[in-house]
Design a protein around this motif. Sequence first.
Motif, PDB file in Angstrom:
ATOM      1  N   PRO A   1      -8.130   5.034   3.141  1.00 43.39           N
ATOM      2  CA  PRO A   1      -8.719   6.058   2.549  1.00 43.39           C
ATOM      3  C   PRO A   1      -8.553   6.335   1.099  1.00 43.39           C
ATOM      4  N   GLY A   2      -9.387   6.432   0.287  1.00 46.68           N
ATOM      5  CA  GLY A   2      -9.123   6.696  -1.208  1.00 46.68           C
ATOM      6  C   GLY A   2      -8.887   5.589  -2.000  1.00 46.68           C
ATOM      7  N   ILE A   3      -8.863   4.322  -1.541  1.00 47.17           N
ATOM      8  CA  ILE A   3      -8.448   3.292  -2.414  1.00 47.17           C
ATOM      9  C   ILE A   3      -9.642   2.597  -3.306  1.00 47.17           C
TER      10      ILE A   3
ATOM     11  N   LEU B   1       1.019  -1.188   0.053  1.00 51.83           N
ATOM     12  CA  LEU B   1      -0.146   0.043  -0.138  1.00 51.83           C
ATOM     13  C   LEU B   1       1.056   1.193  -0.022  1.00 51.83           C
ATOM     14  N   ALA B   2       1.940   1.343   0.628  1.00 54.25           N
ATOM     15  CA  ALA B   2       2.875   2.519   0.898  1.00 54.25           C
ATOM     16  C   ALA B   2       3.485   2.582  -0.446  1.00 54.25           C
ATOM     17  N   LYS B   3       3.975   1.404  -1.388  1.00 50.50           N
ATOM     18  CA  LYS B   3       4.710   1.576  -2.427  1.00 50.50           C
ATOM     19  C   LYS B   3       3.296   2.085  -3.515  1.00 50.50           C
ATOM     20  N   ALA B   4       2.165   1.937  -3.235  1.00 48.37           N
ATOM     21  CA  ALA B   4       1.371   2.278  -4.241  1.00 48.37           C
ATOM     22  C   ALA B   4       0.791   3.720  -3.932  1.00 48.37           C
ATOM     23  N   GLY B   5       1.274   4.233  -2.982  1.00 44.81           N
ATOM     24  CA  GLY B   5       1.010   5.728  -2.644  1.00 44.81           C
ATOM     25  C   GLY B   5       0.169   6.023  -1.451  1.00 44.81           C
ATOM     26  N   TYR B   6      -0.293   5.113  -0.731  1.00 45.80           N
ATOM     27  CA  TYR B   6      -1.375   5.047   0.334  1.00 45.80           C
ATOM     28  C   TYR B   6      -0.385   5.553   1.409  1.00 45.80           C
ATOM     29  N   GLY B   7      -0.750   6.281   2.289  1.00 47.44           N
ATOM     30  CA  GLY B   7       0.201   6.842   3.598  1.00 47.44           C
ATOM     31  C   GLY B   7      -0.473   6.574   5.094  1.00 47.44           C
TER      32      GLY B   7
ATOM     33  N   GLU C   1      -6.317  -6.448  -5.656  1.00 45.12           N
ATOM     34  CA  GLU C   1      -5.096  -6.728  -6.110  1.00 45.12           C
ATOM     35  C   GLU C   1      -3.984  -6.826  -5.456  1.00 45.12           C
ATOM     36  N   LEU C   2      -4.061  -5.651  -4.501  1.00 44.56           N
ATOM     37  CA  LEU C   2      -2.677  -5.706  -3.671  1.00 44.56           C
ATOM     38  C   LEU C   2      -2.867  -6.563  -2.572  1.00 44.56           C
ATOM     39  N   ALA C   3      -3.968  -6.941  -1.824  1.00 47.31           N
ATOM     40  CA  ALA C   3      -4.240  -7.862  -1.022  1.00 47.31           C
ATOM     41  C   ALA C   3      -3.987  -9.301  -1.293  1.00 47.31           C
ATOM     42  N   GLU C   4      -4.198  -9.726  -2.501  1.00 46.63           N
ATOM     43  CA  GLU C   4      -3.971 -10.935  -3.273  1.00 46.63           C
ATOM     44  C   GLU C   4      -2.437 -11.103  -3.285  1.00 46.63           C
TER      45      GLU C   4
ATOM     46  N   LYS D   1     -12.708  -7.042   4.553  1.00 48.34           N
ATOM     47  CA  LYS D   1     -13.782  -6.267   4.740  1.00 48.34           C
ATOM     48  C   LYS D   1     -12.921  -5.015   4.533  1.00 48.34           C
ATOM     49  N   LEU D   2     -13.321  -4.109   3.495  1.00 50.82           N
ATOM     50  CA  LEU D   2     -12.726  -2.931   3.313  1.00 50.82           C
ATOM     51  C   LEU D   2     -13.665  -1.735   3.557  1.00 50.82           C
ATOM     52  N   ASN D   3     -13.170  -0.892   4.744  1.00 45.97           N
ATOM     53  CA  ASN D   3     -14.228   0.119   5.377  1.00 45.97           C
ATOM     54  C   ASN D   3     -13.883   1.307   4.415  1.00 45.97           C
TER      55      ASN D   3
END
Length: 141
Positions: free
Chosen positions: A106-108, A67-73, A115-118, A139-141
Amino acid sequence: MTTRTATARYVGFGKDGKGALTTQSGVLSDQFYGFNTRFADEPGTNPEELIAAAHAGCFTMALSFALAKAGYGEGTLETKAAVKLEQKDGGFAITRSDLTLEASVPGIDADRFAELAEEAKKGCPVSKLMNAEVTLAYKLN
């Protein structure tokens, strides 16, 4: 390369034996384990519980880095691993590890998250070590 160690000591044999586990870091120090901690509800730990902790931790960290590599902080990830020990081929085998994740990112986009989780499930070193089915529900909130 990183090497981590742990030590198991067992005094007596079979159901009457008593064991203790100690890890290199000292997080576990002479932690009790034995037949009743593994196959009943006696307080203490057991190999499957420790594998579940390792799998949950490994997968969650792998996903965090993806997630960090994909830009989520920011966000949170909480994973439970359920490791199943079954009788098989005249002995016992760990047949599966079921990962259950609750995430807030947030924002994903849901498809990108899936895809990232798999990828994290397949790519974490503990998943690669397991000779068992590995499942992921989330479960994605």
